[in-house]
Design a protein around this motif. Sequence first.
Motif, PDB file in Angstrom:
ATOM      1  N   VAL A  74       0.850  -1.192   0.000  1.00 56.85           N
ATOM      2  CA  VAL A  74       0.000   0.000   0.000  1.00 56.85           C
ATOM      3  C   VAL A  74       0.881   1.237   0.000  1.00 56.85           C
ATOM      4  O   VAL A  74       1.703   1.431   0.907  1.00 56.85           O
ATOM      5  CB  VAL A  74      -0.940   0.025   1.223  1.00 56.85           C
ATOM      6  CG1 VAL A  74      -1.736   1.316   1.247  1.00 56.85           C
ATOM      7  CG2 VAL A  74      -1.864  -1.187   1.199  1.00 56.85           C
ATOM      8  N   THR A  75       0.702   2.085  -1.006  1.00 61.47           N
ATOM      9  CA  THR A  75       1.569   3.259  -1.127  1.00 61.47           C
ATOM     10  C   THR A  75       0.811   4.580  -1.249  1.00 61.47           C
ATOM     11  O   THR A  75       1.423   5.639  -1.088  1.00 61.47           O
ATOM     12  CB  THR A  75       2.486   3.122  -2.361  1.00 61.47           C
ATOM     13  OG1 THR A  75       1.682   2.972  -3.536  1.00 61.47           O
ATOM     14  CG2 THR A  75       3.405   1.904  -2.228  1.00 61.47           C
ATOM     15  N   HIS A  76      -0.494   4.546  -1.556  1.00 66.45           N
ATOM     16  CA  HIS A  76      -1.183   5.813  -1.829  1.00 66.45           C
ATOM     17  C   HIS A  76      -1.655   6.520  -0.571  1.00 66.45           C
ATOM     18  O   HIS A  76      -2.021   7.688  -0.625  1.00 66.45           O
ATOM     19  CB  HIS A  76      -2.357   5.607  -2.795  1.00 66.45           C
ATOM     20  CG  HIS A  76      -3.518   4.845  -2.241  1.00 66.45           C
ATOM     21  ND1 HIS A  76      -3.426   3.528  -1.833  1.00 66.45           N
ATOM     22  CD2 HIS A  76      -4.814   5.208  -2.036  1.00 66.45           C
ATOM     23  CE1 HIS A  76      -4.602   3.118  -1.415  1.00 66.45           C
ATOM     24  NE2 HIS A  76      -5.456   4.113  -1.514  1.00 66.45           N
ATOM     25  N   VAL A  77      -1.630   5.823   0.580  1.00 66.15           N
ATOM     26  CA  VAL A  77      -1.912   6.457   1.871  1.00 66.15           C
ATOM     27  C   VAL A  77      -0.954   5.883   2.900  1.00 66.15           C
ATOM     28  O   VAL A  77      -0.371   4.813   2.700  1.00 66.15           O
ATOM     29  CB  VAL A  77      -3.382   6.244   2.336  1.00 66.15           C
ATOM     30  CG1 VAL A  77      -4.360   6.954   1.411  1.00 66.15           C
ATOM     31  CG2 VAL A  77      -3.705   4.758   2.439  1.00 66.15           C
ATOM     32  N   ALA A  78      -0.824   6.610   4.024  1.00 69.87           N
ATOM     33  CA  ALA A  78       0.078   6.181   5.085  1.00 69.87           C
ATOM     34  C   ALA A  78      -0.594   6.417   6.432  1.00 69.87           C
ATOM     35  O   ALA A  78      -1.576   7.169   6.531  1.00 69.87           O
ATOM     36  CB  ALA A  78       1.385   6.965   4.999  1.00 69.87           C
ATOM     37  N   PRO A  79      -0.092   5.767   7.487  1.00 76.31           N
ATOM     38  CA  PRO A  79      -0.665   5.995   8.817  1.00 76.31           C
ATOM     39  C   PRO A  79      -0.725   7.482   9.149  1.00 76.31           C
ATOM     40  O   PRO A  79       0.221   8.233   8.894  1.00 76.31           O
ATOM     41  CB  PRO A  79       0.297   5.238   9.741  1.00 76.31           C
ATOM     42  CG  PRO A  79       0.801   4.113   8.890  1.00 76.31           C
ATOM     43  CD  PRO A  79       0.951   4.712   7.517  1.00 76.31           C
TER      44      PRO A  79
END
Length: 360
Positions: A74-79
Amino acid sequence: MAVRAAVLPAVGSPLEITGIDLPDPGPGQIRVRLAAAGVCHSDLSLSNGTMRVPVPAVLGHEGAGTVVAVGEGVTHVAPGDGVVLNWAPSCGACHACSLGEVWLCANALNGAADVYARTAGGTDLHPGLNVAAFAEETVVSAACVLPAPDGIPLTDAALLGCAVLTGYGAVHHSARVRQGETVAVFGVGGVGLAALQAARIAGASKIVAVDVSAEKEELARAAGATDYVLASENTAREIRALTGKQGVDVAVECAGRAVSIRTAWDSTRRGGRTTVVGIGGKDQQVTFNALEIFHWGRTLTGCVYGNSDPAVDLPVLAEHIRAGRLDLSALVTERISLDGIPAAFENMLAGKGGRALVVF
């Protein structure tokens, strides 16, 4: 990790507010802490069997929150990122997607059959319409998450995931309302209120709201209605009287009932357009005769998810919100806790209010 959720144990059963065991996100998955979730009539349709999904399930398909953790890939959002949940992600590969009709994606609801969590007793749970937003936290496919628009509180952004996309899209994508046209919206729930605002944004010259409840008139006028008609056997006649005996150019039906679909059709002018957004049961039969179809030259169309592409339309809606043209607070009639969801379902059954918002 245990979180609280609203579980539908079986079709036709009341929701149970209980603890569930939610796993960490796997590859291609995202864990989200919910800020808010809208209580939509589609959730009621799932609970009573009008639309079928595997059960037991956690319902709720309209929500926004903050990313807690992401799985591999997953790369399009982050914590820490704010996100809006998308209950109908398009696969990009089926026939509908190849035509650009992503709202009709054949594989959009495949995830509803997955097991995404378990009850405290170990029973498998399914994620309703993919996202299981009636819970403090959820784990979803990365395709079900879109970055939240800048400058919009997550509690407001929750409504973008269904009601606003559907109501706005019904007016702008399906009915294609033009400047100066007249519009009637049947059903003043969350989607209907969004459709009223969308008609105002489109520049409609007259916007007639129709509902069975006199109590909704204030909500409707705040959302943009210029006129309010209490639903009756005379509704079509009243709408024609408001439009020089012609009927409206466009009718948007948001109730999913045979009588209101037929009345919406009857309320449009010769050559008018009726868009059906409401989800009705198989028992709701609508009839027309062959001569009237020819004579009136009207168009009747279905509308799924506002015929919208969420990835494209969310930024457009966000701009309307930031510019003050679209007021999300006008869609919310009450803010409730997770424990208030069963009562909100009862209100929907009774035809009360516009939309309850669960705030976590």
